[in-house]
Enzyme design. Structure first.
Site, PDB file in Angstrom:
ATOM      1  N   TYR A 136       0.818  -1.210   0.000  1.00 32.16           N
ATOM      2  CA  TYR A 136       0.000   0.000   0.000  1.00 32.16           C
ATOM      3  C   TYR A 136       0.859   1.271   0.000  1.00 32.16           C
ATOM      4  O   TYR A 136       0.370   2.366   0.291  1.00 32.16           O
ATOM      5  CB  TYR A 136      -0.937   0.024   1.219  1.00 32.16           C
ATOM      6  CG  TYR A 136      -1.950  -1.110   1.270  1.00 32.16           C
ATOM      7  CD1 TYR A 136      -2.157  -1.949   0.180  1.00 32.16           C
ATOM      8  CD2 TYR A 136      -2.706  -1.335   2.414  1.00 32.16           C
ATOM      9  CE1 TYR A 136      -3.079  -2.982   0.230  1.00 32.16           C
ATOM     10  CE2 TYR A 136      -3.642  -2.369   2.470  1.00 32.16           C
ATOM     11  CZ  TYR A 136      -3.811  -3.192   1.380  1.00 32.16           C
ATOM     12  OH  TYR A 136      -4.733  -4.219   1.443  1.00 32.16           O
ATOM     13  N   LYS A 186       4.922 -14.689   1.013  1.00 33.54           N
ATOM     14  CA  LYS A 186       4.590 -15.271  -0.296  1.00 33.54           C
ATOM     15  C   LYS A 186       5.875 -15.303  -1.122  1.00 33.54           C
ATOM     16  O   LYS A 186       5.886 -14.946  -2.295  1.00 33.54           O
ATOM     17  CB  LYS A 186       3.492 -14.410  -0.963  1.00 33.54           C
ATOM     18  CG  LYS A 186       2.887 -15.002  -2.221  1.00 33.54           C
ATOM     19  CD  LYS A 186       2.120 -16.301  -2.007  1.00 33.54           C
ATOM     20  CE  LYS A 186       1.786 -16.943  -3.336  1.00 33.54           C
ATOM     21  NZ  LYS A 186       1.225 -18.289  -3.213  1.00 33.54           N
ATOM     22  N   ASP A 219      -1.457 -18.074   1.147  1.00 32.24           N
ATOM     23  CA  ASP A 219      -2.590 -18.900   0.681  1.00 32.24           C
ATOM     24  C   ASP A 219      -2.815 -20.085   1.624  1.00 32.24           C
ATOM     25  O   ASP A 219      -3.949 -20.406   1.987  1.00 32.24           O
ATOM     26  CB  ASP A 219      -2.384 -19.349  -0.776  1.00 32.24           C
ATOM     27  CG  ASP A 219      -0.953 -19.735  -1.109  1.00 32.24           C
ATOM     28  OD1 ASP A 219      -0.054 -19.502  -0.269  1.00 32.24           O
ATOM     29  OD2 ASP A 219      -0.726 -20.275  -2.197  1.00 32.24           O
ATOM     30  N   ASP A 243      -4.150  -7.055   6.215  1.00 26.21           N
ATOM     31  CA  ASP A 243      -5.483  -6.488   6.009  1.00 26.21           C
ATOM     32  C   ASP A 243      -6.481  -7.610   5.727  1.00 26.21           C
ATOM     33  O   ASP A 243      -7.548  -7.711   6.356  1.00 26.21           O
ATOM     34  CB  ASP A 243      -5.398  -5.520   4.811  1.00 26.21           C
ATOM     35  CG  ASP A 243      -6.658  -4.706   4.617  1.00 26.21           C
ATOM     36  OD1 ASP A 243      -7.515  -4.700   5.522  1.00 26.21           O
ATOM     37  OD2 ASP A 243      -6.773  -4.061   3.556  1.00 26.21           O
ATOM     38  N   ASP A 247      -9.517  -9.469   8.412  1.00 19.82           N
ATOM     39  CA  ASP A 247     -10.963  -9.541   8.149  1.00 19.82           C
ATOM     40  C   ASP A 247     -11.449 -10.984   8.237  1.00 19.82           C
ATOM     41  O   ASP A 247     -12.523 -11.264   8.790  1.00 19.82           O
ATOM     42  CB  ASP A 247     -11.299  -8.972   6.759  1.00 19.82           C
ATOM     43  CG  ASP A 247     -11.564  -7.475   6.814  1.00 19.82           C
ATOM     44  OD1 ASP A 247     -11.050  -6.825   7.734  1.00 19.82           O
ATOM     45  OD2 ASP A 247     -12.277  -6.959   5.935  1.00 19.82           O
TER      46      ASP A 247
HETATM   47 MG    MG Z   1      -9.841  -3.832   5.929  1.00 23.99          MG
END
Ligand code: MG
Ligand code: NAI
Length: 350
Positions: A136, A186, A219, A243, A247
């Site tokens: 980001y 990853k 993954d 992130d 969730d």
């Molecule tokens: Mg979020």
């Protein structure tokens, strides 16, 4: 030892002003037990402030917040205000300007609260998400956007200093828990940045021989979250993976209304900000049915960082006891109002 703290309170928008009084009542009761004086000052900033005043916070808002020991925030967002502007002109301003590079998101199950997982397994993990760079970071661009030869590039930026400080923070936190850190990466596919990330995490791990570590590709991590969430203790990962995984973690716990988080400047140079993971929930705002637990648990994270571990434990135990007793808001399948949920937690503070 310091026993007086100045707390900036940002009730924000939507359900924010409904859940904040519950959290403050619990916070003050726990502080009172611990002999701690919390001087709370509230600021009515956010998207509704923008509708009234044309700005999310005053131009000297950050300078005002700078002087506090910590910030307790609900959420910002209003259907008539651009979410992007509320994020970039308010929430991200605080996170970025105050160098809050560590995002902590505890994910745990609670006895009495059903999870969507078969057999309701118990789990208790802490996601330590790099909060300032990575995927980001921002650099990139688009060439020939509307053309057949269009190209879009968005670059991940990792710095040695940035990776090292988040890894170190994760290992420090593991020492106060079950002493295990999982590096979620990853590096099998993203050869430059993620191998660099792995090498630095391994370097840092050598300084913590008392903490065990393992490495999991992101993954595979999503599968393990669902199949065996109990194996995780501390997870250290990049901005984007953190992130997404948090969730997923929130959903596994039963409701986003239970999820707490901390945005930390671990150097202590700036105040850190504590907030529930959820947003302003305009769909249920004004009905008095929002779950205050995510904010209450965020207040507990704040107390712990202020050196008040016992008071934090007291709040966390009170939330667990109220939930175990069957006091559940609607998001958890129950009928308790915001005020009834808050009162049940407060009662267990003693
Ligand atoms: Mg979020
Ligand atoms: P949201 O988290 O506000 O709501 C998602 C769903 O979860 C809704 O159905 C809501 O009713 C439910 N929910 C959320 N918190 C709850 C609680 N405490 N108790 C019971 N149910 C709860 O996410 P959404 O709808 O995507 O965003 C709404 C607004 O909040 C938007 O303006 C968004 O930009 C903002 N937002 C702000 C954040 C922040 O300030 N850090 C974070 C996330 C969203």
């Amino acid at each position: 030892m310091k026993t007086t703290f100045d707390i900036a309170v940002l009730p924000g928008d939507g359900i924010g002003p409904e859940i904040m009084p519950q959290a403050l009542a619990v916070l003050q009761a726990a502080a009172c037990h611990a002999g701690v004086d919390l001087r709370c000052e509230s600021f009515p900033w956010g998207a509704e402030h923008f509708l009234r005043q044309g700005e999310f916070m005053p131009t000297d808002g950050l300078a005002t917040l700078r002087d506090f020991d910590a910030i307790l925030f609900s959420a910002a967002g209003h259907p008539e205000v651009s979410d992007e502007r509320a994020s970039w002109e308010f929430v991200f301003q605080i996170r970025k300007q105050f160098r809050q590079y560590a995002n902590l998101r505890p994910v745990r199950s609670y006895p009495g609260v059903p999870t969507p997982l078969r057999g309701n397994p118990a789990f208790d993990m802490l996601i330590v998400r790099e909060n300032s760079e990575g995927e980001y970071a921002g650099p990139g661009g688009v060439l020939h956007r509307e053309w057949e030869n269009g190209v879009a590039i968005q670059t991940t930026v990792l710095t040695r200093a940035g990776v090292e400080r988040i890894a170190r923070h994760a290992f420090e936190l593991a020492r106060g828990r079950r002493r295990h850190v999982t590096n979620v990466t990853k590096s099998n596919a993203i050869l430059h940045t993620m191998r660099f990330w792995d090498a630095i995490v391994e370097d840092v791990a050598r300084d913590y021989p008392d903490v065990t570590t393992d490495l999991l590709l992101v993954d595979a991590a999503t599968m393990k979250f669902v199949q065996a969430p109990g194996v995780f203790d501390v997870i250290v990962t990049t901005n984007m993976y953190g992130d997404i995984l948090s969730d997923l973690g929130g959903a596994l716990a039963g409701s986003v209304g239970l999820s707490s988080s901390a945005n930390l400047d671990p150097t202590g140079g700036f105040p850190s900000m504590y907030e529930p993971v959820h947003g302003s929930a305009p769909d249920i705002a004004g009905q008095g049915i929002a779950n205050p637990c995510g904010l209450i648990l965020s207040a507990a994270l704040m107390l712990r960082d202020l050196g008040q571990g016992e008071a934090a434990d007291r709040i966390e135990a009170a939330v667990a006891a109220a939930l175990a007793q069957g006091v559940h808001t609607r998001d958890l399948g129950g009928r308790a109002s915001t005020a009834e949920m808050g009162a049940a937690v407060l009662q267990h503070i003693g």
